[in-house]
Design a protein around this motif. Structure first.
Motif, PDB file in Angstrom:
ATOM      1  N   GLU A 277       0.859  -1.170   0.000  1.00 10.58           N
ATOM      2  CA  GLU A 277       0.000   0.000   0.000  1.00 10.58           C
ATOM      3  C   GLU A 277       0.900   1.226   0.000  1.00 10.58           C
ATOM      4  O   GLU A 277       2.098   1.134   0.266  1.00 10.58           O
ATOM      5  N   SER A 278       0.330   2.389  -0.274  1.00 13.49           N
ATOM      6  CA  SER A 278       1.134   3.602  -0.336  1.00 13.49           C
ATOM      7  C   SER A 278       0.584   4.692   0.571  1.00 13.49           C
ATOM      8  O   SER A 278      -0.631   4.815   0.752  1.00 13.49           O
ATOM      9  N   VAL A 279       1.507   5.442   1.148  1.00 12.78           N
ATOM     10  CA  VAL A 279       1.185   6.664   1.890  1.00 12.78           C
ATOM     11  C   VAL A 279       1.651   7.834   1.034  1.00 12.78           C
ATOM     12  O   VAL A 279       2.786   7.845   0.560  1.00 12.78           O
ATOM     13  N   LYS A 280       0.782   8.787   0.823  1.00 10.36           N
ATOM     14  CA  LYS A 280       1.132   9.952   0.005  1.00 10.36           C
ATOM     15  C   LYS A 280       1.566  11.099   0.918  1.00 10.36           C
ATOM     16  O   LYS A 280       0.821  11.529   1.793  1.00 10.36           O
ATOM     17  N   VAL A 281       2.794  11.562   0.710  1.00  9.69           N
ATOM     18  CA  VAL A 281       3.307  12.721   1.446  1.00  9.69           C
ATOM     19  C   VAL A 281       3.564  13.836   0.445  1.00  9.69           C
ATOM     20  O   VAL A 281       4.369  13.684  -0.472  1.00  9.69           O
ATOM     21  N   THR A 282       2.875  14.942   0.607  1.00  4.56           N
ATOM     22  CA  THR A 282       3.019  16.083  -0.298  1.00  4.56           C
ATOM     23  C   THR A 282       3.752  17.219   0.399  1.00  4.56           C
ATOM     24  O   THR A 282       3.325  17.682   1.456  1.00  4.56           O
ATOM     25  N   PHE A 283       4.865  17.626  -0.189  1.00  2.00           N
ATOM     26  CA  PHE A 283       5.590  18.804   0.292  1.00  2.00           C
ATOM     27  C   PHE A 283       5.248  19.967  -0.637  1.00  2.00           C
ATOM     28  O   PHE A 283       5.367  19.845  -1.853  1.00  2.00           O
ATOM     29  N   ARG A 284       4.838  21.075  -0.055  1.00  2.00           N
ATOM     30  CA  ARG A 284       4.510  22.275  -0.839  1.00  2.00           C
ATOM     31  C   ARG A 284       5.382  23.447  -0.406  1.00  2.00           C
ATOM     32  O   ARG A 284       5.799  23.536   0.745  1.00  2.00           O
ATOM     33  N   GLY A 285       5.629  24.356  -1.347  1.00  2.00           N
ATOM     34  CA  GLY A 285       6.337  25.584  -1.022  1.00  2.00           C
ATOM     35  C   GLY A 285       7.844  25.424  -1.020  1.00  2.00           C
ATOM     36  O   GLY A 285       8.394  24.422  -1.473  1.00  2.00           O
ATOM     37  N   ARG A 286       8.509  26.428  -0.481  1.00  2.00           N
ATOM     38  CA  ARG A 286       9.971  26.448  -0.451  1.00  2.00           C
ATOM     39  C   ARG A 286      10.482  26.532   0.980  1.00  2.00           C
ATOM     40  O   ARG A 286       9.824  27.099   1.851  1.00  2.00           O
TER      41      ARG A 286
END
Length: 421
Positions: free
Chosen positions: A155-164
């Motif tokens: 299964e997958s866990v989605k980790v989203t990094f946004r910005g700087r």
């Protein structure tokens, strides 16, 4: 059926769509063996009566105890060299560097590949879009002997990094925050799929390696960074190597990079993450900058920027070990190494160094170390009561100068009341 990035890679290898929970057998593109497990690897191949089916797909890296620390290790490394010559296997010898850094530099991990290694931080290869994962000696031997291995599709866990990232904050801080949110067991046998958006796609290959490297500290089977930015310039990325927009995830986490501050992982668990301010002033005996997590040129440059014109505090040992010979050469060429030496650093042979407590900086009872490595478990670097604080190269360098845990912005001396043992 909509697929995650892990499902896409495994489906491509199997030749049909697969989903989480299925058992699959896949061709392996690269098998990586480290020196500390090579003897067990040889014995299992001998038991099987087998040799590597595809010698060109196998690499052995002498990095965990390099140079040899005692006679037994020297004999084991001699066996590695002789075995490699006999079977036509690529051996990266003492001084070439840490396995994961070396394989990336040598192009032995490519987007869409399956790379299995006898080291848990083989998740690092996910930085370039490869399905990298660690295995024990038996599974590694079977993969080398047959050219294949099996997986339960994770299964997958989605980790989203946004910005700087703000000035002074690094990918190591972002990675520690990710582990804090996921927790040490939050992604057990899952693929952590990392998305970089809204400016975060500017993170370098090295910074992506730091993120993918630390996913295993949340229990991940693989850490996969969706290709973007610099990776598209450095590699030929297949068109299929992207998750579907409507893929299903076991969990989703978002992190705004612009809100982060310097982080530190406090003994004795990697997910025990706090802001540096919470432990500022903790006395330090040793500072270690290096490893597969943060021993790259950009890491050494970050440390040198902090150390330039300064000296390591009396009573503090600063060990700097480049992740590879290539890093060492480049750091020598651009003056980074000289800056580190002038500050009082001791430079070690490219490799793992004291990361796992075998040599080159073992901690004595009661000592405190700030390390840019990836684990701070009890006894990891020596004495069971020694304390390891995981931090970025910037925080590590500042702590070496201050003599206590600090950020570069905190280098003004503490008052007597603030400082504590």
């Amino acid at each position: 059926m909509p697929q995650t990035l892990a499902e896409k890679i495994l489906s491509h290898k199997v030749g049909r769509p697969v989903g989480a929970g299925e058992l699959v057998v896949v061709e392996v593109d690269q098998v990586m063996v480290v020196d500390s497990i090579a003897g067990s690897f040889f014995k299992r191949l001998e038991y099987l009566g087998a040799t590597p089916r595809y010698p060109e797909r196998v690499s052995i890296v002498i990095d965990h105890v390099a140079p040899a620390a005692n006679l037994e290790v020297a004999k084991a490394q001699k066996e590695i060299r002789e075995w490699g010559r006999k079977h036509g296997i690529r051996v990266f010898d003492v001084g070439r560097g840490v396995c994961h850094q070396v394989l990336i530099e040598e192009g032995l991990a490519q987007p869409g590949w399956i790379v299995v290694g006898s080291d848990s931080h083989s998740t690092t290869y996910g930085a370039v879009g490869a399905f990298g994962t660690g295995m024990g000696a038996t599974d590694i031997a079977l993969a080398a002997a047959s050219g294949r291995t099996w997986f339960r599709v994770p299964e997958s866990v989605k980790v989203t990094f946004r910005g700087r990232l703000p000035k002074g904050v690094t990918a190591k801080d972002a990675a520690l925050e990710m582990v804090r949110l996921l927790t040490a067991e939050g992604a057990t046998y899952m693929a952590v799929e990392i998305h970089l958006l809204d400016g975060a796609e500017s993170l370098s290959r090295g910074e992506r390696m730091t993120l993918a490297n630390l996913t295993v500290e949340a229990g991940a089977k693989a850490g996969l960074v969706v290709p973007s930015g610099e990776i598209l310039d450095l590699y030929r990325v297949p068109e299929w190597l992207y998750p579907d927009p409507d893929a299903q995830y076991a969990r989703e986490v978002e992190i705004d990079l612009s809100t982060l501050s310097p982080r530190v992982s406090v003994p004795f668990y990697v997910d025990n993450v706090q802001e540096v301010a919470a432990v500022r002033g903790k006395r330090v005996d040793q500072v270690f900058i290096g490893t597969c997590t943060n021993g790259r040129l950009e890491d050494l440059r970050a440390a040198a920027e902090v150390l330039k014109g300064k000296r390591v505090a009396p009573g503090v040992r600063l060990l700097v070990i480049p992740a590879s010979s290539q890093v060492l050469e480049e750091a020598t060429r651009d003056g980074t190494l000289l800056t580190l030496l002038e500050a009082g650093a001791t430079i070690g042979t490219p490799g793992c160094g004291p990361c796992m407590g075998r040599h080159m900086g073992v901690l004595a009872p009661g000592e405190v170390c700030v390390s840019t490595s990836n684990r701070n478990f009890r006894g990891r670097m020596g004495a069971p009561d020694a304390e390891i604080y995981l931090a970025s190269p910037r925080v590590a360098a500042a702590s070496a100068v201050a003599g206590y845990i600090a950020t570069p912005e905190d280098l003004a001396p503490l008052s007597q009341e603030e400082a504590h043992a």
